[in-house]
Design an enzyme around this catalytic site. Sequence first.
Site, short mmCIF file in Angstrom:
data_model
loop_
_atom_site.label_atom_id
_atom_site.label_comp_id
_atom_site.label_asym_id
_atom_site.label_seq_id
_atom_site.Cartn_x
_atom_site.Cartn_y
_atom_site.Cartn_z
N GLU A 160 0.87 -1.17 0.00
CA GLU A 160 0.00 0.00 0.00
C GLU A 160 0.91 1.22 0.00
O GLU A 160 1.81 1.31 0.83
CB GLU A 160 -0.89 0.00 1.25
CG GLU A 160 -1.93 1.09 1.20
CD GLU A 160 -2.76 1.19 2.48
OE1 GLU A 160 -3.36 2.25 2.69
OE2 GLU A 160 -2.80 0.22 3.26
N ARG A 219 5.27 -12.83 9.56
CA ARG A 219 5.95 -11.59 9.21
C ARG A 219 7.27 -11.49 9.95
O ARG A 219 7.49 -12.16 10.96
CB ARG A 219 5.07 -10.38 9.51
CG ARG A 219 4.68 -10.25 10.97
CD ARG A 219 3.60 -9.21 11.18
NE ARG A 219 4.07 -7.87 10.91
CZ ARG A 219 3.57 -7.06 9.97
NH1 ARG A 219 2.58 -7.47 9.22
NH2 ARG A 219 4.04 -5.85 9.79
N LYS A 269 4.49 0.61 9.38
CA LYS A 269 4.56 1.90 8.69
C LYS A 269 3.95 3.00 9.54
O LYS A 269 4.43 4.14 9.53
CB LYS A 269 3.85 1.80 7.35
CG LYS A 269 4.72 1.17 6.28
CD LYS A 269 4.07 1.19 4.93
CE LYS A 269 3.08 0.07 4.80
NZ LYS A 269 2.51 -0.06 3.46
P1 ATP Z 1 2.92 -2.32 7.99
O1 ATP Z 1 2.52 -3.25 9.10
O2 ATP Z 1 4.35 -1.93 8.04
O3 ATP Z 1 2.02 -1.15 7.84
P2 ATP Z 1 1.54 -3.52 5.83
O4 ATP Z 1 1.26 -4.97 5.84
O5 ATP Z 1 0.40 -2.64 6.11
O6 ATP Z 1 2.80 -3.22 6.70
P3 ATP Z 1 1.70 -3.40 2.99
O7 ATP Z 1 2.08 -2.26 2.16
O8 ATP Z 1 0.30 -3.86 2.97
O9 ATP Z 1 2.14 -3.04 4.46
O10 ATP Z 1 2.68 -4.63 2.74
C1 ATP Z 1 2.96 -5.13 1.47
C2 ATP Z 1 3.35 -6.56 1.60
O11 ATP Z 1 4.45 -6.70 2.49
C3 ATP Z 1 2.21 -7.39 2.18
O12 ATP Z 1 2.10 -8.57 1.42
C4 ATP Z 1 2.64 -7.67 3.58
O13 ATP Z 1 2.15 -8.89 3.99
C5 ATP Z 1 4.16 -7.65 3.48
N1 ATP Z 1 4.76 -7.26 4.75
C6 ATP Z 1 4.54 -6.14 5.46
N2 ATP Z 1 5.23 -6.15 6.62
C7 ATP Z 1 5.91 -7.32 6.65
C8 ATP Z 1 6.81 -7.94 7.58
N3 ATP Z 1 7.14 -7.34 8.74
N4 ATP Z 1 7.32 -9.15 7.27
C9 ATP Z 1 7.00 -9.75 6.11
N5 ATP Z 1 6.17 -9.22 5.20
C10 ATP Z 1 5.62 -8.03 5.45
MG MG Z 2 -1.22 -4.08 4.58
#
Ligand code: ATP
Ligand code: MG
Length: 566
Positions: free
Chosen positions: A37, A262, A272
């Site tokens: 995102e 994760r 984020k």
């Molecule tokens: P955050 O928790 O940092 O806001 P998010 O999941 O909201 O992360 P996205 O932009 O949706 O952020 O993430 C893009 C991809 O990266 C998704 O497939 C998500 O599952 C993966 N991702 C995000 N954080 C991690 C992590 N700590 N370890 C592994 N994969 C991750």
């Molecule tokens: Mg997300």
Amino acid sequence: MTTADSAPGSDFIRKIIVEDLKTNKFGGRVHTRFPPEPNGYLHIGHAKSICLNFGIAEEFGGLCNLRFDDTNPTKEEEEYVESIQEDVHWLGFDWGDRLFYASDYFDQLYEWAVQLIKDGKAYVDSLSAEEIREYRGTLTEPGKNSPYRDRSVEENLDLFERMRAGEFEEGAHVLRAKIDMASPNLNMRDPVMYRILHATHHRTGDQWCIYPTYDWAHGQCDSIEGITHSICTLEFEDHRPLYDWFLDQLGIHHPQQIEFARLNLSYTVLSKRKLLELVEGGYVTGWDDPRMPTLSGLRRRGYPPQAIRNFCERIGVAKTNSIIDISLLEHCVREDLNQRAPRVMAVLRPLKVVIDNYPEDQVEELEAVNNPEDPDMGTRKVPFSRVLYVERDDFREDPPKKWFRLAPGREVRLKHAYYVTCVDVVKDEQTGEVLELHCTYDPETRGGWSEDGRKVRGTLHWVSASHALDAEVRLYDRLFLKANPDEVDEEGADFKANLNPNSLETLTGCKVEPSLADAVPGDRFQFLRLGYFCVDPDSTDGRLVFNRTVPLRDSWAKIEKTLKGR
Ligand code: ATP
Ligand code: MG
């Protein structure tokens, strides 16, 4: 803390894919995607997902898309879209011509929503957000049907169209799937598919005032792109039945969702939202502050992309959450830089040394090996002259036992140069501070070796005072004081209470050898005996700024040794 419960290359996800290829589940295709995102910069957790998705595509001769999940117009920005692309490329992956946006599919998603309404599987609800929450029930109590749940198809179609036309205020109505308010899975209790948001979208502008929820968009976006394996983090495990339900109702291509744990890393935060808070609150200088776990921060700090990829391979993927020790990441960085970074000499806290018996105007160009690990990296010339700088910490007037560095009367080796002996110490009469040392050198030890085989135990780095360049050096420590920054002692406090107040130490007046005159931002070096350093973009003509990437001391190697010794 653990590293991984699966060996790299043979993890459970790859096993599923091998199996799917055997049974020809997707006609032998492997097609993954990385779906960020665009609401912040990527961090090392995203790197795990990028390495997994792009890595699997590479290994199985498949494809991997980059798709921006831009369904929330209020938090998304073009700046993030650009930084994300830059970071994925920097890691060494490429999506070819397959850069997509969820917003590319808004028309299709709308049509599918209309189809569900017509099939009696979606309805417009006019409860407030708070009421919807109340009606949802809890884990132990079933939810209640909304009084609007049985609206006719015609009324639903009319209201939904008018929602799209902008006739209503935010919160007046939502579109919900009609599934089961008593489902034990809360995600199946008539989840919201569309909400009204009078917001300008970074790509579609003001074309829409209703936006699909992540739940409604995600699976269908994967389906449109023909994704075979939709790899996501464990939080989405409970959403899988919902995604399956949508795909089945629509009767469209059905990717296989697979969840993995994760990445969590000690002494930092990988969210984020929290990282944005640090940026906006001025706790760091920006998303690319070298203390941040963002890819842009790590890049600025000097972490090579290959080291991050190696790290992601070493931790592997697992099905249970764990915290990875940050020293493993640092270990991977050292391992990589040890091979590729040229070794140079720099003095961070200079102490002047005069070689009394060295001719006043003489300068020798001494040969120095650039990296003993890699003979191909060649040699360079380092100037030696009568006045030098050494590290203040390398001198003790009153040394402890086993002190092998400089002290009155002691002989040491100056790397690549000569043996020198300290003969005098000049001090400030008032404060007692050591101002300079006087030494003599042994001309028979050129290159740092003695024919007579006499031993010196200490080897020091140094620079020639009149040739050295001035530099600023930024030393970094952990961003947080606690392994788990969310663990707070005081009530009402949050992770920010655990910020390390000493995470940055700036040293000015450092001296580096003249071969660094041509160094440009991003260049990485080992400063002998001090660690790995990287030229910061703050450097300008005539002003060199370095970030310490990692010190030399490797706590992970020590941990590994102890583990093996057991
Ligand atoms: P955050 O928790 O940092 O806001 P998010 O999941 O909201 O992360 P996205 O932009 O949706 O952020 O993430 C893009 C991809 O990266 C998704 O497939 C998500 O599952 C993966 N991702 C995000 N954080 C991690 C992590 N700590 N370890 C592994 N994969 C991750
Ligand atoms: Mg997300």
